[in-house]
Write a protein that holds these residues in place. Structure first.
Motif, PDB file in Angstrom:
ATOM      1  N   TYR A  17       0.841  -1.191   0.000  1.00 27.80           N
ATOM      2  CA  TYR A  17       0.000   0.000   0.000  1.00 27.80           C
ATOM      3  C   TYR A  17       0.882   1.249   0.000  1.00 27.80           C
ATOM      4  O   TYR A  17       1.797   1.376   0.822  1.00 27.80           O
ATOM      5  CB  TYR A  17      -0.904   0.009   1.227  1.00 27.80           C
ATOM      6  CG  TYR A  17      -1.894   1.159   1.213  1.00 27.80           C
ATOM      7  CD1 TYR A  17      -3.036   1.103   0.422  1.00 27.80           C
ATOM      8  CD2 TYR A  17      -1.661   2.291   1.978  1.00 27.80           C
ATOM      9  CE1 TYR A  17      -3.936   2.152   0.401  1.00 27.80           C
ATOM     10  CE2 TYR A  17      -2.552   3.354   1.961  1.00 27.80           C
ATOM     11  CZ  TYR A  17      -3.695   3.277   1.170  1.00 27.80           C
ATOM     12  OH  TYR A  17      -4.571   4.318   1.141  1.00 27.80           O
ATOM     13  N   PRO A  18       0.665   2.187  -0.923  1.00 28.41           N
ATOM     14  CA  PRO A  18       1.540   3.369  -1.012  1.00 28.41           C
ATOM     15  C   PRO A  18       1.272   4.358   0.117  1.00 28.41           C
ATOM     16  O   PRO A  18       0.133   4.565   0.531  1.00 28.41           O
ATOM     17  CB  PRO A  18       1.161   3.967  -2.365  1.00 28.41           C
ATOM     18  CG  PRO A  18      -0.244   3.526  -2.594  1.00 28.41           C
ATOM     19  CD  PRO A  18      -0.374   2.167  -1.966  1.00 28.41           C
ATOM     20  N   GLU A  19       2.338   4.967   0.592  1.00 28.14           N
ATOM     21  CA  GLU A  19       2.226   5.979   1.639  1.00 28.14           C
ATOM     22  C   GLU A  19       3.072   7.187   1.275  1.00 28.14           C
ATOM     23  O   GLU A  19       4.053   7.083   0.541  1.00 28.14           O
ATOM     24  CB  GLU A  19       2.682   5.413   2.993  1.00 28.14           C
ATOM     25  CG  GLU A  19       1.793   4.289   3.529  1.00 28.14           C
ATOM     26  CD  GLU A  19       2.277   3.774   4.873  1.00 28.14           C
ATOM     27  OE1 GLU A  19       3.339   4.250   5.335  1.00 28.14           O
ATOM     28  OE2 GLU A  19       1.606   2.904   5.452  1.00 28.14           O
ATOM     29  N   ASN A  20       2.685   8.348   1.816  1.00 26.03           N
ATOM     30  CA  ASN A  20       3.439   9.599   1.654  1.00 26.03           C
ATOM     31  C   ASN A  20       3.667   9.943   0.177  1.00 26.03           C
ATOM     32  O   ASN A  20       4.775  10.308  -0.225  1.00 26.03           O
ATOM     33  CB  ASN A  20       4.791   9.523   2.387  1.00 26.03           C
ATOM     34  CG  ASN A  20       4.612   9.244   3.868  1.00 26.03           C
ATOM     35  OD1 ASN A  20       3.669   9.746   4.486  1.00 26.03           O
ATOM     36  ND2 ASN A  20       5.508   8.444   4.435  1.00 26.03           N
ATOM     37  N   LEU A  21       2.627   9.804  -0.605  1.00 30.11           N
ATOM     38  CA  LEU A  21       2.745  10.144  -2.031  1.00 30.11           C
ATOM     39  C   LEU A  21       2.357  11.592  -2.259  1.00 30.11           C
ATOM     40  O   LEU A  21       1.482  12.139  -1.573  1.00 30.11           O
ATOM     41  CB  LEU A  21       1.833   9.244  -2.870  1.00 30.11           C
ATOM     42  CG  LEU A  21       2.155   7.754  -2.908  1.00 30.11           C
ATOM     43  CD1 LEU A  21       1.144   7.037  -3.784  1.00 30.11           C
ATOM     44  CD2 LEU A  21       3.568   7.514  -3.432  1.00 30.11           C
ATOM     45  N   HIS A  22       3.002  12.227  -3.240  1.00 27.03           N
ATOM     46  CA  HIS A  22       2.593  13.559  -3.665  1.00 27.03           C
ATOM     47  C   HIS A  22       1.277  13.447  -4.444  1.00 27.03           C
ATOM     48  O   HIS A  22       0.865  12.352  -4.846  1.00 27.03           O
ATOM     49  CB  HIS A  22       3.664  14.210  -4.534  1.00 27.03           C
ATOM     50  CG  HIS A  22       4.938  14.479  -3.804  1.00 27.03           C
ATOM     51  ND1 HIS A  22       5.021  15.380  -2.765  1.00 27.03           N
ATOM     52  CD2 HIS A  22       6.183  13.956  -3.960  1.00 27.03           C
ATOM     53  CE1 HIS A  22       6.252  15.411  -2.313  1.00 27.03           C
ATOM     54  NE2 HIS A  22       6.989  14.551  -3.008  1.00 27.03           N
ATOM     55  N   LEU A  23       0.623  14.603  -4.679  1.00 32.18           N
ATOM     56  CA  LEU A  23      -0.689  14.609  -5.320  1.00 32.18           C
ATOM     57  C   LEU A  23      -0.646  13.975  -6.704  1.00 32.18           C
ATOM     58  O   LEU A  23      -1.494  13.138  -7.048  1.00 32.18           O
ATOM     59  CB  LEU A  23      -1.219  16.053  -5.415  1.00 32.18           C
ATOM     60  CG  LEU A  23      -2.605  16.217  -6.044  1.00 32.18           C
ATOM     61  CD1 LEU A  23      -3.652  15.433  -5.267  1.00 32.18           C
ATOM     62  CD2 LEU A  23      -2.993  17.690  -6.125  1.00 32.18           C
ATOM     63  N   ASP A  24       0.356  14.355  -7.523  1.00 32.91           N
ATOM     64  CA  ASP A  24       0.456  13.783  -8.872  1.00 32.91           C
ATOM     65  C   ASP A  24       0.724  12.286  -8.822  1.00 32.91           C
ATOM     66  O   ASP A  24       0.209  11.520  -9.658  1.00 32.91           O
ATOM     67  CB  ASP A  24       1.562  14.488  -9.667  1.00 32.91           C
ATOM     68  CG  ASP A  24       1.166  15.892 -10.069  1.00 32.91           C
ATOM     69  OD1 ASP A  24      -0.046  16.185 -10.056  1.00 32.91           O
ATOM     70  OD2 ASP A  24       2.069  16.704 -10.386  1.00 32.91           O
ATOM     71  N   GLU A  25       1.526  11.843  -7.850  1.00 32.37           N
ATOM     72  CA  GLU A  25       1.803  10.412  -7.717  1.00 32.37           C
ATOM     73  C   GLU A  25       0.547   9.650  -7.326  1.00 32.37           C
ATOM     74  O   GLU A  25       0.292   8.528  -7.791  1.00 32.37           O
ATOM     75  CB  GLU A  25       2.908  10.205  -6.677  1.00 32.37           C
ATOM     76  CG  GLU A  25       4.263  10.744  -7.128  1.00 32.37           C
ATOM     77  CD  GLU A  25       5.291  10.729  -6.013  1.00 32.37           C
ATOM     78  OE1 GLU A  25       4.873  10.679  -4.837  1.00 32.37           O
ATOM     79  OE2 GLU A  25       6.497  10.765  -6.316  1.00 32.37           O
ATOM     80  N   LYS A  26      -0.275  10.251  -6.455  1.00 26.31           N
ATOM     81  CA  LYS A  26      -1.536   9.624  -6.071  1.00 26.31           C
ATOM     82  C   LYS A  26      -2.464   9.476  -7.275  1.00 26.31           C
ATOM     83  O   LYS A  26      -3.152   8.459  -7.419  1.00 26.31           O
ATOM     84  CB  LYS A  26      -2.232  10.468  -4.993  1.00 26.31           C
ATOM     85  CG  LYS A  26      -1.577  10.397  -3.616  1.00 26.31           C
ATOM     86  CD  LYS A  26      -2.357  11.252  -2.623  1.00 26.31           C
ATOM     87  CE  LYS A  26      -1.720  11.197  -1.236  1.00 26.31           C
ATOM     88  NZ  LYS A  26      -2.443  12.054  -0.265  1.00 26.31           N
ATOM     89  N   ARG A  27      -2.472  10.486  -8.121  1.00 22.55           N
ATOM     90  CA  ARG A  27      -3.340  10.434  -9.311  1.00 22.55           C
ATOM     91  C   ARG A  27      -2.911   9.311 -10.242  1.00 22.55           C
ATOM     92  O   ARG A  27      -3.745   8.583 -10.803  1.00 22.55           O
ATOM     93  CB  ARG A  27      -3.306  11.778 -10.032  1.00 22.55           C
ATOM     94  CG  ARG A  27      -4.043  12.883  -9.285  1.00 22.55           C
ATOM     95  CD  ARG A  27      -3.796  14.233  -9.921  1.00 22.55           C
ATOM     96  NE  ARG A  27      -4.578  15.288  -9.276  1.00 22.55           N
ATOM     97  CZ  ARG A  27      -4.377  16.585  -9.473  1.00 22.55           C
ATOM     98  NH1 ARG A  27      -3.390  16.986 -10.294  1.00 22.55           N
ATOM     99  NH2 ARG A  27      -5.138  17.481  -8.863  1.00 22.55           N
ATOM    100  N   ILE A  28      -1.589   9.171 -10.444  1.00 24.26           N
ATOM    101  CA  ILE A  28      -1.093   8.108 -11.317  1.00 24.26           C
ATOM    102  C   ILE A  28      -1.425   6.743 -10.733  1.00 24.26           C
ATOM    103  O   ILE A  28      -1.872   5.827 -11.439  1.00 24.26           O
ATOM    104  CB  ILE A  28       0.436   8.253 -11.520  1.00 24.26           C
ATOM    105  CG1 ILE A  28       0.765   9.570 -12.240  1.00 24.26           C
ATOM    106  CG2 ILE A  28       0.972   7.073 -12.316  1.00 24.26           C
ATOM    107  CD1 ILE A  28       0.180   9.693 -13.617  1.00 24.26           C
TER     108      ILE A  28
END
Length: 351
Positions: A17-28
């Motif tokens: 599970y991804p954590e501490n992602l930037h907004l653009d990374e979350k979108r991808i």
């Protein structure tokens, strides 16, 4: 021996599970995860619907889709970005029963329309491909759907001819008709010559000829008669004067520069080929590949400038000079010659 690349494994989320992602990374990540989940949903079943109705004596027609089973679209039901840019919004119709009637209170919407945006070279090429959308006759629109105006190999040359004859001009990225072009269109009195319908009529008859349902000689005679009629019409009609776009006058050869000429320095050509237009087809920009700068429409055009020529690695400025000037400045260390030249066949050679 090398094997041809067949396919690639899909990009899928892992069990981490991804954590501490930037907004653009979350979108991808959201795009990848949604696509992965949607692949396991059933197919979306729709019905293409045409509704013919009448209010009083006024007929109405509506076309759209009825979603029978949403299937995988449930994954994107709340995704506002699912609609691609430039894509027409799907028209979803409610369920209609044949022969149904009912009361209806008309509503008049008051608003302002916006004029269509000016063409760029890219959107103009696309409009030439889909010229049939502007034709009202359904049969002709279907014939033009896969043809449009011109062919993929000729459309860029058609646009270049309009530029060369000063019928159109470019302002920044947008293309506008010149006064010469508008006067010419006003002069042509035959509406058929100014409409894609003429191409549609020819395509229909050519397909009938393929099926053996129309005589080729009849088609040729009709073309000859059309040319004769148009020639007679041109000779007998009265036309307005067409304003010819003026040529840019060359500077006077006095040997002395005026004060304004001293102040206005000629703009330097761009040092990067990325901002330049292909010198071969003159319709598409250059793009950087793995081994060369090439035309964005390389499959049809074929123009390219390799990163390395005559044993010398070229800089972006040297590549830009080949496009702008047709040659580079003197280059040290060439295997043959002192400079590189772009030939008439659009090949880079040492000279």
């Amino acid at each position: 021996m090398t094997r041809k690349v067949t396919d690639h494994h899909a990009i899928i989320p892992t069990g981490m599970y991804p954590e501490n992602l930037h907004l653009d990374e979350k979108r991808i990540y959201d795009l990848v995860a949604r696509r992965f989940i949607a692949a396991f949903y059933p197919e979306c079943r729709v019905a293409n619907t045409t509704v013919l109705g009448k209010v009083g004596q006024v007929p109405f027609k509506a076309t759209g889709k009825q979603i029978l089973e949403p299937g995988w679209k449930l994954v994107y039901v709340n995704d506002s970005s699912a609609k691609k840019e430039g894509e027409e919004e799907e028209k979803i119709l409610p369920v209609f029963e044949e022969g149904e009637t009912g009361p209806h209170e008309p509503r008049v919407h008051q608003g302002k329309t916006t004029p269509p945006k000016p063409f760029t070279e890219a959107t103009l090429l696309r409009a030439m491909e889909t010229a049939g959308k502007q034709v009202e006759d359904e049969e002709m629109r279907e014939l033009l759907k896969d043809n449009g105006i011109g062919r993929p190999s000729t459309r860029a040359n058609i646009i270049e001819t309009l530029f060369r004859r000063k019928y159109i001009e470019k302002k920044k990225k947008n293309i506008f008709a010149t006064q010469t072009g508008m006067d010419l269109i006003d002069t042509i009195q035959s509406e058929l010559l100014k409409s894609p319908e003429l191409t549609g009529q020819w395509e229909r008859k050519l397909r009938l000829i393929e099926k053996g349902e129309y005589a080729m000689e009849t088609f040729k005679q009709e073309l000859v008669q059309m040319v004769v009629d148009l020639t007679r019409e041109v000779k007998t009609a009265v036309y307005k004067t067409i304003a010819i776009a003026p040529e840019t006058p060359p500077p006077a050869a006095t040997g002395k520069k005026t004060d304004s000429e001293k102040k206005e320095k000629a703009p330097k050509p761009p040092a990067s080929p990325e901002s330049l237009t292909c010198p071969k087809c003159k319709a598409h920009p250059l793009k950087k590949g793995n081994t060369a700068w090439g035309c964005a429409n390389f499959n049809a055009c074929g123009f390219k400038i390799p990163f390395e020529a005559a044993g010398k690695k070229l800089t972006d400025k040297q590549c830009a000079d080949l496009v702008n000037k047709g040659k580079t400045a003197k280059i040290k260390g060439l295997q043959t010659g002192t400079m590189l030249v772009l030939t008439d066949a659009f090949q880079v050679i040492a000279e």
